[in-house]
Design an enzyme around this catalytic site. Sequence first.
Site, mmCIF file in Angstrom:
data_model
loop_
_atom_site.group_PDB
_atom_site.id
_atom_site.type_symbol
_atom_site.label_atom_id
_atom_site.label_comp_id
_atom_site.label_asym_id
_atom_site.label_seq_id
_atom_site.Cartn_x
_atom_site.Cartn_y
_atom_site.Cartn_z
ATOM 1 N N HIS A 49 0.788 -1.237 -0.003
ATOM 2 C CA HIS A 49 -0.059 -0.022 0.189
ATOM 3 C C HIS A 49 0.843 1.204 0.087
ATOM 4 O O HIS A 49 0.729 2.192 -0.647
ATOM 5 C CB HIS A 49 -1.141 0.106 1.297
ATOM 6 C CG HIS A 49 -1.650 0.987 1.289
ATOM 7 N ND1 HIS A 49 -2.765 1.387 0.453
ATOM 8 C CD2 HIS A 49 -1.583 2.210 2.026
ATOM 9 C CE1 HIS A 49 -3.447 2.460 0.670
ATOM 10 N NE2 HIS A 49 -2.894 2.969 1.475
ATOM 11 N N TYR A 173 7.428 17.653 13.036
ATOM 12 C CA TYR A 173 5.962 17.844 13.480
ATOM 13 C C TYR A 173 6.015 19.073 14.254
ATOM 14 O O TYR A 173 4.898 19.592 14.622
ATOM 15 C CB TYR A 173 5.658 16.732 14.204
ATOM 16 C CG TYR A 173 5.612 15.334 13.390
ATOM 17 C CD1 TYR A 173 4.435 15.150 12.409
ATOM 18 C CD2 TYR A 173 6.572 14.570 13.526
ATOM 19 C CE1 TYR A 173 4.559 14.247 11.776
ATOM 20 C CE2 TYR A 173 6.599 13.271 12.672
ATOM 21 C CZ TYR A 173 5.549 13.065 11.690
ATOM 22 O OH TYR A 173 5.389 12.178 11.033
ATOM 23 N N ASP A 202 10.874 18.468 22.183
ATOM 24 C CA ASP A 202 10.130 19.405 21.178
ATOM 25 C C ASP A 202 9.153 20.101 21.774
ATOM 26 O O ASP A 202 8.535 19.884 22.848
ATOM 27 C CB ASP A 202 10.157 18.909 19.944
ATOM 28 C CG ASP A 202 8.684 17.969 19.940
ATOM 29 O OD1 ASP A 202 7.791 18.117 20.719
ATOM 30 O OD2 ASP A 202 9.063 16.883 19.390
ATOM 31 N N THR A 233 8.431 8.453 6.465
ATOM 32 C CA THR A 233 7.635 6.794 5.862
ATOM 33 C C THR A 233 6.945 6.152 6.800
ATOM 34 O O THR A 233 6.483 4.997 6.266
ATOM 35 C CB THR A 233 9.205 6.130 5.524
ATOM 36 O OG1 THR A 233 9.961 5.984 6.879
ATOM 37 C CG2 THR A 233 9.866 6.817 4.760
ATOM 38 N N LEU A 235 8.120 4.511 9.267
ATOM 39 C CA LEU A 235 9.165 3.422 9.558
ATOM 40 C C LEU A 235 10.410 4.013 10.642
ATOM 41 O O LEU A 235 10.948 3.194 11.232
ATOM 42 C CB LEU A 235 10.039 2.762 8.640
ATOM 43 C CG LEU A 235 9.146 2.125 7.542
ATOM 44 C CD1 LEU A 235 9.681 1.604 6.185
ATOM 45 C CD2 LEU A 235 8.470 0.971 8.506
ATOM 46 N N GLY A 236 10.410 5.386 10.698
ATOM 47 C CA GLY A 236 11.580 5.921 11.579
ATOM 48 C C GLY A 236 11.631 5.523 12.971
ATOM 49 O O GLY A 236 12.777 5.103 13.419
ATOM 50 N N LEU A 237 10.519 5.351 13.800
ATOM 51 C CA LEU A 237 10.601 4.982 15.180
ATOM 52 C C LEU A 237 10.774 3.641 15.313
ATOM 53 O O LEU A 237 11.191 3.082 16.261
ATOM 54 C CB LEU A 237 9.298 5.573 16.108
ATOM 55 C CG LEU A 237 9.018 6.977 16.096
ATOM 56 C CD1 LEU A 237 7.947 7.201 16.771
ATOM 57 C CD2 LEU A 237 10.363 7.534 16.973
HETATM 58 P P1 ADP Z 1 6.955 9.110 10.298
HETATM 59 O O1 ADP Z 1 7.873 8.628 9.422
HETATM 60 O O2 ADP Z 1 5.378 9.079 9.983
HETATM 61 O O3 ADP Z 1 7.409 10.291 11.206
HETATM 62 P P2 ADP Z 1 7.760 7.478 12.594
HETATM 63 O O4 ADP Z 1 7.886 6.039 13.058
HETATM 64 O O5 ADP Z 1 8.901 8.291 12.568
HETATM 65 O O6 ADP Z 1 6.997 8.010 11.278
HETATM 66 O O7 ADP Z 1 6.974 8.052 13.679
HETATM 67 C C1 ADP Z 1 5.548 7.627 13.993
HETATM 68 C C2 ADP Z 1 4.438 8.452 14.127
HETATM 69 O O8 ADP Z 1 4.565 9.006 15.370
HETATM 70 C C3 ADP Z 1 4.371 9.892 13.259
HETATM 71 O O9 ADP Z 1 3.657 9.685 11.890
HETATM 72 C C4 ADP Z 1 3.818 10.783 14.317
HETATM 73 O O10 ADP Z 1 2.234 10.868 14.048
HETATM 74 C C5 ADP Z 1 4.217 10.425 15.540
HETATM 75 N N1 ADP Z 1 5.437 11.353 15.800
HETATM 76 C C6 ADP Z 1 6.682 11.147 15.757
HETATM 77 N N2 ADP Z 1 7.427 11.923 16.577
HETATM 78 C C7 ADP Z 1 6.790 12.985 16.617
HETATM 79 C C8 ADP Z 1 6.891 14.267 17.293
HETATM 80 N N3 ADP Z 1 8.259 14.520 17.743
HETATM 81 N N4 ADP Z 1 5.921 14.786 17.706
HETATM 82 C C9 ADP Z 1 4.629 14.544 17.309
HETATM 83 N N5 ADP Z 1 4.270 13.276 16.721
HETATM 84 C C10 ADP Z 1 5.398 12.455 16.491
#
Ligand code: ADP
Length: 270
Positions: A49, A173, A202, A233, A235-237
């Site tokens: 997707h 964000y 932040d 993406t 996938l970051g976290l």
């Molecule tokens: P993305 O590529 O969507 O940022 P991540 O895995 O990095 O994917 O983060 C997952 C989700 O967590 C994000 O889509 C966002 O909704 C939330 N998020 C992550 N970091 C923050 C932040 N510093 N402030 C607010 N929301 C955040």
Amino acid sequence: EPMRRIRVTNRLLDDSAGRPVGLILVLTDLTHLRRLESVRTDFASNVSHELRTPITNIKGYVETLLEPGGSTDPEQTERFLRVISKNADRLDSIVEDMLMLAQLERPDARESLAVDHTRVAPIIDSVVSALGPEAEAKRITLEQEGSGDLCAMVNHPLVEQALTNLVANAIRYSPQGTKVIIRASRSNGVLTGDHVEIEVRDQGPGIAEEHLNRIFERFYRVDKARSRERGGTGLGLAIVKHIMNLHGGRVEVDSHLGKGSVFRLVLPAS
Ligand code: ADP
């Protein structure tokens, strides 16, 4: 308690004369296996997707440009080409993040992880200088606090990647003109041993409680449209969590809606 799936097999025991003397029941708990299977199917369909969205976009704009009389206005042509290029970049980031995850998930990733006595300050410095332009574009100030001579037992490039993901999210964000503070400190836990913590704070929108457990899952986003539009993406976290697990460390989050977020990397000190 989630529902469990148990497979039961049974067999009657006979004595030498063929008279039933007992019954063997074998109970196998399949919950974990089934859950793994469904995680894998979900992942495959999520990936398809995620890839399909930019592909559909690219095809749409290319077809429009190729239509007879479709690209007479040079300004419009340029606009379309920019959308195409942005979507190609997006495909690139998704594939890059997936490869990263695949590497981190290799069964031997933990044994083959090369860790070294590493100073924390240079890691923070390179993240700050790499993301400086993105921060500047939003007039966000990146502040550093107290890394001093802290050292951790880590793989430098991986921890730099993890910190990059956290700071990139903070920038992505947060609203214009805010501050992102990166703070390193040492914590001496009686039970848990010595740790180095790197915290990213932040002044962004914060994350509601019900999402906090899930944001570390692949492709989970609080707001899909916003994440995509800002180049996330999803996938970051998940990558950050994997990197921390490989180090025997962890990632923590403190956040409240409307009050900003704090993400914390906790690593073994050295
Ligand atoms: P993305 O590529 O969507 O940022 P991540 O895995 O990095 O994917 O983060 C997952 C989700 O967590 C994000 O889509 C966002 O909704 C939330 N998020 C992550 N970091 C923050 C932040 N510093 N402030 C607010 N929301 C955040």
